[in-house]
Design a protein around this motif. Structure first.
Motif, PDB file in Angstrom:
ATOM      1  N   GLY A  93      -2.285   3.803  -7.642  1.00 56.33           N
ATOM      2  CA  GLY A  93      -1.640   3.576  -6.355  1.00 56.33           C
ATOM      3  C   GLY A  93      -2.211   4.396  -5.222  1.00 56.33           C
ATOM      4  O   GLY A  93      -2.042   4.052  -4.046  1.00 56.33           O
ATOM      5  N   ALA A 112       0.836  -1.207   0.000  1.00 52.99           N
ATOM      6  CA  ALA A 112       0.000   0.000   0.000  1.00 52.99           C
ATOM      7  C   ALA A 112       0.866   1.251   0.000  1.00 52.99           C
ATOM      8  O   ALA A 112       0.595   2.219  -0.731  1.00 52.99           O
ATOM      9  N   SER A 142      -7.147  -7.862  -1.446  1.00 55.07           N
ATOM     10  CA  SER A 142      -6.430  -7.639  -0.183  1.00 55.07           C
ATOM     11  C   SER A 142      -6.985  -8.543   0.913  1.00 55.07           C
ATOM     12  O   SER A 142      -6.232  -9.092   1.724  1.00 55.07           O
ATOM     13  N   GLY A 200      -4.041   2.887  -2.364  1.00 51.55           N
ATOM     14  CA  GLY A 200      -3.360   2.255  -1.245  1.00 51.55           C
ATOM     15  C   GLY A 200      -3.853   2.755   0.099  1.00 51.55           C
ATOM     16  O   GLY A 200      -3.794   2.019   1.097  1.00 51.55           O
ATOM     17  N   GLY A 208       2.392   1.727  -3.342  1.00 48.50           N
ATOM     18  CA  GLY A 208       1.377   2.209  -4.276  1.00 48.50           C
ATOM     19  C   GLY A 208       1.206   3.714  -4.195  1.00 48.50           C
ATOM     20  O   GLY A 208       1.121   4.406  -5.218  1.00 48.50           O
TER      21      GLY A 208
END
Length: 328
Positions: free
Chosen positions: A43, A17, A237, A46, A20
Motif C-alpha cells: 500500500g 491510494a 491506474s 499509493g 493503501g
C-alpha cells in the motif's frame, strides 16, 4: 493533493491510494497473518498513484483555466488556500501531540523540540533542502508535490506548441536518472510518474493513438526506475482513469477525505497505540479486529477533519480566479 474536478475515476484513485497508505502503516506488521501483511505493505505505493494523479489533474485544471505563466502567483495562491490550512493544522497537532507525550513517563518515542528554522522549513516545504527531519514522515510527499507545482507553473506552459511540451516532458522524465543527493525527497526522482499523468491528460484531451506513445515509453522508464510492481500499478491506474465511469459512492467518500486521511492517520495511530498501552489492551490478539477498529477511527477522524478544516479551504480556493489574458 490535486482537486479531482468532475472526473470520477480520479476521485476513486485518490481514495484507494489513501487507503493503501493507511493499510501499509496500520497493517504491515500483522505477525499472525504474514501473507496479508506483505500485501498491505504494498500500500505504500499509493504515494506513486498520488503523483500520477497530480500530474494529470494539475495540468487538466490549468489547461481548462487557460493558464499562462504570468498567472503563476494566482496558481500558488489557489494551491496554498486549498492544501495549506489542513497541512498547517496537522503540523501544529503533531507538535502538540509529541509535547504532550514527552510528559508521559513510559513514552519512548521521538521527542520533537520546537526549532524555528525547522518549523519555517515545514511551512514553506523546503525541509528536504535542510538538515532538519520531517515532523511527520507523511509530509515528504507534500514537499515533492510543491516542487512539482513550481516546475509546472513556471515552465510547462511557457509555450503552447506540442513540440515544446513533448520535449519538456522527455527531459523532465529523464532527470530521474541523475544521481542526486537526498533523491527520495526530490520531484525529479519521481519525474516519469508526474510526466505519465501529464501525458495521460494529453491523451484524454486528444484521443489520437500517437498520444499513447509517450505514456507507454514512460511506463517503461518507470519499470526501470521503480520496478515492475510500480509499473503494473500505474498501468492499471492509467486504465482506470479512462475506463471507470460509473458512480461508486463509497469511493466518492474516500476520495473526498483522502487528503485529510493521509495527513491525520499516523497521528491517530500514535494516539491509539498510546491509549492501548495505558489501558492494557492486548492488540496482539484478534489483530484483524483491532486493525478494523484502528482504520474505522482513522476514517472518522479524517471525515471530521475534512468537514471542519479541508472542505472550507477547498471552497475558498474556488473563489480565486485566473484573469483571462487578453489577446493582443
Amino acid at each position: 493533493m490535486a482537486d479531482q474536478g468532475k472526473i470520477l475515476s480520479i476521485q476513486y484513485l485518490r481514495g484507494l491510494a489513501a487507503l493503501g497508505v493507511v493499510l501499509c502503516h496500520y497493517g504491515s506488521n500483522l505477525d499472525q497473518y504474514p501473507a496479508l501483511s506483505r500485501i498491505f505493505n504494498f500500500g505504500q505505493e499509493g504515494v506513486h498513484v498520488f503523483f500520477l494523479i497530480s500530474g494529470f489533474i494539475i495540468v487538466y485544471s490549468l489547461d481548462k483555466a487557460g493558464y499562462k505563466p504570468k498567472q503563476f502567483f494566482t496558481f500558488l495562491l489557489k494551491r496554498s488556500i486549498r492544501i495549506d490550512p489542513a497541512y498547517f493544522v496537522v503540523i501544529l497537532l503533531t507538535l502538540a501531540l509529541f509535547k504532550i507525550l514527552s510528559f508521559v513517563p513510559d513514552f519512548h518515542g521521538q521527542r520533537t523540540p520546537f526549532i524555528p528554522g525547522q518549523f519555517i522549513a515545514h511551512i514553506f516545504y523546503f525541509i528536504p533542502f535542510t538538515k532538519y527531519p520531517f515532523y511527520n514522515h507523511v509530509f515528504w510527499t507534500l514537499s515533492v508535490e510543491f516542487q512539482f507545482y513550481l516546475l509546472i507553473g513556471i515552465f510547462y506552459f511557457l509555450a503552447e506548441s506540442y513540440s515544446y511540451k513533448l520535449v519538456f516532458l522527455i527531459i523532465f522524465s529523464l532527470t530521474c536518472l541523475i544521481p542526486f543527493g537526498n533523491a527520495d525527497y526530490l520531484v525529479l526522482s519521481y519525474a516519469p510518474i508526474f510526466a505519465l499523468g501529464i501525458s495521460l491528460f494529453n491523451f484524454y484531451k486528444d484521443r489520437k493513438w500517437t498520444n499513447l506513445i509517450l505514456p507507454v515509453a514512460l511506463l517503461g522508464l518507470i519499470e526501470y526506475k521503480f520496478g515492475l510492481d510500480v509499473a503494473v500499478l500505474l498501468s492499471f491506474s492509467s486504465l482506470m482513469i479512462f475506463l471507470i465511469k460509473s458512480l461508486i459512492k463509497p469511493l466518492i467518500f474516500f476520495g473526498n477525505i483522502s487528503y485529510s486521511l493521509y495527513l491525520t492517520h499516523s497521528l491517530c495511530l500514535i494516539v491509539f497505540l498510546g491509549l492501548s498501552k495505558k489501558t492494557n489492551l492486548s492488540l496482539g490478539q484478534n489483530q484483524l479486529w483491532w486493525l478494523f477498529i484502528e482504520i474505522l477511527i482513522a476514517v472518522l477522524v479524517a471525515y471530521l477533519f475534512y468537514f471542519l478544516i479541508e472542505r472550507p479551504s477547498m471552497i475558498l480556493s474556488k473563489h480565486v480566479f485566473y484573469k483571462r489574458a487578453r489577446d493582443n
